[in-house]
Enzyme design. Structure first.
Site: not given
Ligand code: S3P
Length: 435
Positions: A21-22, A26, A121, A166, A168, A320, A351, A393
């Site tokens: 997914k990540s 990207r 969020r 993080s 993200q 996650d 969570r 999840r």
């Molecule tokens: C992700 C980063 C994580 C993760 C999310 C996907 C990403 O979040 O929990 O499911 O793809 O960069 P955080 O950066 O908020 O920890």
């Protein structure tokens, strides 16, 4: 839609999984920033990646999806249109946070919004450092919607210490740094996933990473002088989706399954290590490289797990995976303690609270702690009807718990699983689970 799982015979079989997914998020976004056509294979096609694809449509970027192969006509960093409507990022925090950084670099004026879940969020974690770079971005109350106005270009270089690890936030700021007139250097307390740092260099961007003597991570992006090169890659299998099947095979006695082509990036393999501390038999084979990431096959055999303690940097590397980890702990022998995991309260649901309440509802012995939880393992759960609180999840983890619940588990509003793992039920059933 409800999804019910029941006590199951041993799980058997060999499966491959959709792309991570990540990396899928990207790949979609980075392809737009390149000049020329990108081609990405084994993309995860799911609710949250659809949100990123819809954002491309809102920005008039041509893209085409054939099966799981995506082609994108990159636009480069300049000459973007202003979208007519707010961009709807759905439930996807990765979409809104990474898009904010990319659109800041491309000088796009836009409003980024999403579902009520996404509006809960925290967004100040990207807004404040983006503003320090000179980005004209605002938020009413530290949450979505985010409004990007015209900024003064180039953006300013940045040296910033992330208060919380993080990927993200890190990726958002690195993307904004593509349009800065000097480097962006970020330091973070733990090893968050590093896919951005692996992918941008493949597109011609200089990115340096280091682990400092105190264990913190540093990354520096040097703004590129040339257009970004398009992406040609195959995305390896999603380890966070694999996690549900791994724990399913561990907790259903007599099971043995193999998952092929799973991404094994060390910033993502924390769950495997945690389960191995608990005595899990997980054999890795056929290690190779795919899309700049290590991949391999995983063979998992059921066996008795023992309680363990999780804290520190391991938390970041399995961030996650706590809902499904908690299911393994609930069925292990002895006590499991999770600490240093306050960040779990800022995910798709709180969570810690939601997980503890729903596990208690099906008979697990779980106590909530401010930054984690304590679980005393039991041989069986009694089962029941659970509410996943809009968290994909949590929904899938509770469904896996049903495979060891005397009266089964019924997950309400189970369609939320489509956000990250659309064929979760089908894959579990293909292994012989009672779904
Ligand atoms: C992700 C980063 C994580 C993760 C999310 C996907 C990403 O979040 O929990 O499911 O793809 O960069 P955080 O950066 O908020 O920890």
């Amino acid at each position: 839609m409800n999804l019910t799982t029941n006590l199951s015979p041993p799980l058997r079989g060999t499966l491959t999984l959709a792309g991570d997914k990540s990396i899928s998020h990207r790949a979609i976004l980075f392809a737009v920033l390149a000049e020329g056509e990108s081609r990405v294979q084994n993309l995860l096609v799911s609710g949250v990646t659809q949100a990123m694809l819809d954002a491309l449509t809102a920005l008039a970027v041509p893209w085409q999806l054939t099966g799981s192969t995506l082609t994108v006509q990159g636009r480069g960093l300049y000459g973007w249109p202003t979208p007519a409507q707010p961009i709807n990022c759905g439930n996807s925090a990765t979409t809104i946070r990474l898009l904010a950084g990319a659109l800041a670099a491309c000088s796009v004026t836009a409003i980024l919004d999403g579902s009520p879940g996404l509006r809960r969020r925290p967004m100040n974690r990207i807004v404040a450092p983006l503003q320090a770079m000179g980005v004209n971005i605002s938020t009413p109350d530290g949450r979505a919607p985010l409004t990007l106005g015209p900024s003064q270009f180039p953006l300013k270089p940045l040296q910033y210490v992330l208060p919380v690890a993080s990927a993200q936030v890190k990726s958002c700021l690195l993307l904004a740094g593509l349009a800065a007139d000097g480097p962006v250097t970020l330091q973070e307390p733990g090893p968050s996933r590093d896919h951005t740092e692996r992918m941008l260099p493949a597109m011609g961007v200089r990115v340096e990473t280091a682990v400092l003597p105190d264990g913190t991570q540093r990354v520096t992006l040097h703004p590129p002088q040339l257009p970004l090169r398009p992406l040609h890659m195959t995305i390896p299998g999603d380890i966070s989706a694999a996690a549900f099947l791994i724990v399913a095979a561990l907790i259903v006695p007599g099971s043995e399954i193999t998952l092929r082509g799973v991404m094994l990036n060390p910033t993502r393999t924390g769950l495997l290590e945690a389960l191995q501390y608990m005595g899990a038999e997980i054999i890795t084979s056929n290690i190779s490289q795919m899309g700049g990431e290590p991949v391999g096959d995983l063979t998992i055999r059921a066996n008795v797990l023992h309680g363990t303690e999780i804290g520190g940097n391991l938390v970041v590397r399995m961030i996650d995976e706590f809902p499904i980890f908690a299911v393994a702990a609930a069925l292990a022998q002895g006590q499991t303690v999770v600490r240093d995991a306050l960040e779990l309260r800022h995910k798709e649901s709180d969570r810690i609270t939601a997980l503890c309440q729903q596990l208690q509802a099906i008979g697990a012995d779980v106590q909530e702690r401010p930054d984690g939880f304590v679980i005393n393992g039991r041989s069986h759960l009694h089962g029941g009807v659970v509410n996943p609180h809009g968290d994909h999840r949590l929904a899938m983890s509770l469904a896996v718990a049903g495979l060891r619940a005397t009266h089964g588990v019924t997950v309400q509003n189970a369609e939320i699983m489509h956000e990250s793992f659309p064929d979760f039920g089908a894959k579990l059933a293909a292994l012989g689970a009672a779904v």
